[in-house]
Design an enzyme around this catalytic site. Structure first.
Site, PDB file in Angstrom:
ATOM      1  N   LYS B  96       6.582 -34.196  21.382  1.00  8.05           N
ATOM      2  CA  LYS B  96       5.583 -33.828  22.067  1.00  8.05           C
ATOM      3  C   LYS B  96       4.438 -35.024  22.206  1.00  8.05           C
ATOM      4  O   LYS B  96       4.062 -35.541  20.999  1.00  8.05           O
ATOM      5  CB  LYS B  96       4.409 -32.974  21.529  1.00  8.05           C
ATOM      6  CG  LYS B  96       3.255 -32.506  22.052  1.00  8.05           C
ATOM      7  CD  LYS B  96       2.388 -31.465  21.673  1.00  8.05           C
ATOM      8  CE  LYS B  96       1.017 -31.633  22.116  1.00  8.05           C
ATOM      9  NZ  LYS B  96      -0.072 -30.583  21.450  1.00  8.05           N
ATOM     10  N   GLY B 157      -8.794 -27.903  21.390  1.00 11.77           N
ATOM     11  CA  GLY B 157      -9.662 -27.251  20.464  1.00 11.77           C
ATOM     12  C   GLY B 157     -10.866 -26.810  21.044  1.00 11.77           C
ATOM     13  O   GLY B 157     -11.718 -25.957  20.172  1.00 11.77           O
ATOM     14  N   ALA B 184      -3.022 -26.668  25.253  1.00 15.97           N
ATOM     15  CA  ALA B 184      -4.436 -26.916  24.905  1.00 15.97           C
ATOM     16  C   ALA B 184      -5.511 -26.063  25.589  1.00 15.97           C
ATOM     17  O   ALA B 184      -5.254 -25.833  26.718  1.00 15.97           O
ATOM     18  CB  ALA B 184      -4.515 -28.547  25.003  1.00 15.97           C
ATOM     19  N   GLY B 185      -6.462 -25.975  24.854  1.00 15.45           N
ATOM     20  CA  GLY B 185      -7.687 -25.225  25.506  1.00 15.45           C
ATOM     21  C   GLY B 185      -7.760 -23.594  25.643  1.00 15.45           C
ATOM     22  O   GLY B 185      -8.633 -23.274  25.757  1.00 15.45           O
ATOM     23  N   ASN B 206      -2.701 -23.499  19.232  1.00 19.04           N
ATOM     24  CA  ASN B 206      -2.920 -23.597  17.767  1.00 19.04           C
ATOM     25  C   ASN B 206      -4.363 -23.010  17.317  1.00 19.04           C
ATOM     26  O   ASN B 206      -4.214 -22.167  16.736  1.00 19.04           O
ATOM     27  CB  ASN B 206      -2.866 -25.262  17.449  1.00 19.04           C
ATOM     28  CG  ASN B 206      -2.814 -25.467  15.986  1.00 19.04           C
ATOM     29  OD1 ASN B 206      -2.199 -26.390  15.473  1.00 19.04           O
ATOM     30  ND2 ASN B 206      -3.289 -24.397  15.181  1.00 19.04           N
ATOM     31  N   THR B 207      -5.514 -23.672  17.766  1.00 17.61           N
ATOM     32  CA  THR B 207      -7.003 -23.534  17.145  1.00 17.61           C
ATOM     33  C   THR B 207      -7.124 -21.875  17.283  1.00 17.61           C
ATOM     34  O   THR B 207      -7.652 -21.410  16.647  1.00 17.61           O
ATOM     35  CB  THR B 207      -7.937 -24.213  17.712  1.00 17.61           C
ATOM     36  OG1 THR B 207      -7.392 -25.923  17.868  1.00 17.61           O
ATOM     37  CG2 THR B 207      -9.207 -24.220  17.386  1.00 17.61           C
TER      38      THR B 207
END
Lengths: 65, 257
Positions: B96, B157, B184-185, B206-207
């Site tokens: 990645k 995040g 992301a996001g 992830n977050t």
């Protein structure tokens, strides 16, 4: 001699990278290495001689996103 | 099945392994998510602690594919060296690729990204570039040999979801056969479902899971949202319209007025 190991000055006697790693406590560790920003593959470590002030990075798997 | 450089993966949910309250909770969340691919990174290892060794053993025990990242790299050289180190440590040519260009938004440096992708593909890597919805950057990455692109939904995040749905839709339309992952996001399962409804091949987050009060439960919620979104896309959704259209048949209605 003194090298910079992961950003911190460290004294090391061995010159060859593989011997230096063992001396620094990384014997048998699953890590990847770079000297002065250049990747050094595992099987090339014995042929790399560290010099005073060299920057050695020793990296291992960690959490990532 | 999503296809990444010829490898078919059952789950369309990809999960990050960072920010969990504990390694055990991370492992539980990965299992609950059903993810077939998790992202990992490389960090400085202290000889005494050997934290990386323990982490690696745990990940291997989960039986998932790993996608190492070059997170935190701000230059092409740094990203390339990190990728080379990751290939040896993780035993995969998947990477990645992140080349960060701006600190507050973690906006990808698209120029550096294309340059690093070219170098790594020439060295045999299978590059998963973390990019934006920029069409020209996407074209350059594809021309460099990328078979997967990972446009952001919102800054890493931030949990804002898909802040530029028009741009993402346009990207999907321009590259109908390319594997596209919204990375992301994403903050909520509904964001993930929306990306899947738009026809993206997978989502990476992830977050949103790691920072939930109950990460394993949230991982399950995301798994269902991703599956629902994909089912909806495959089922060919209706087109929205401005005016009402009665769903109950008009014919045969009694005259009672």
């Amino acid at each position: 001699m003194t090298i910079i190991l992961n950003g911190e000055p460290r004294a090391v006697a061995a010159g060859a990278l593989d011997a230096a790693l063992a001396e620094l406590g990384y014997g048998g560790a699953h890590v990847a290495t770079a000297v002065n920003g250049e990747f050094v593959p595992r099987d090339a470590r014995a042929g790399i001689t560290l010099r005073e002030g060299d920057r050695l990075e020793v990296l291992a798997p960690l959490q990532g996103g | 099945m999503a296809t990444f450089y010829g490898t078919e993966v059952e789950s369309r949910l990809m999960l990050g392994t960072a920010l969990y309250p504990s390694p055990a909770i991370m492992a539980a969340a990965v299992r609950a998510s059903g993810a077939g691919i998790v992202t990992v990174s490389l960090r400085r290892e202290a000889a005494e602690a050997r934290a990386g060794q323990a982490f690696w053993e745990m990940i291997r025990g989960l039986g998932v594919r790993v996608l190492p990242n070059t997170a935190g790299c701000h230059s092409v050289r740094e990203a390339v060296t990190t990728a080379q180190m990751a290939r040896e440590v993780f035993g995969t040519d998947w990477i990645k690729l992140e080349v960060i260009g701006e600190e507050d938004t973690l906006h990808p440096d698209l120029f550096g990204l294309v340059e690093a992708a070219r170098i790594l593909i020439a060295e045999g890597f299978k590059v998963f570039p973390y990019t934006t919805e920029d069409l020209v950057a996407a074209r350059r990455l594809v021309d460099a040999g990328c078979e997967v692109l990972m446009p952001w939904g919102a800054p890493i995040g931030s949990g804002q979801g898909l802040v530029n749905p028009h741009g993402l839709r346009t990207l999907r339309a321009h590259f109908p056969d390319l594997t596209l992952v919204v990375d992301a996001g994403i903050g909520l399962p509904s964001h993930a479902a929306r990306a899947m409804e738009m026809g993206f091949d997978a989502v990476l987050l992830n977050t949103a899971v790691a920072k939930a009060g109950d990460p394993a439960a949230m991982a399950r919620a995301f798994a269902r949202a991703v599956e629902a979104g994909r089912l909806a896309f495959d089922a060919d959704p209706m087109e929205p319209r401005d005016m009402a259209a009665p769903s109950t048949p008009v014919m045969g209605k009694a005259f009672l007025g």
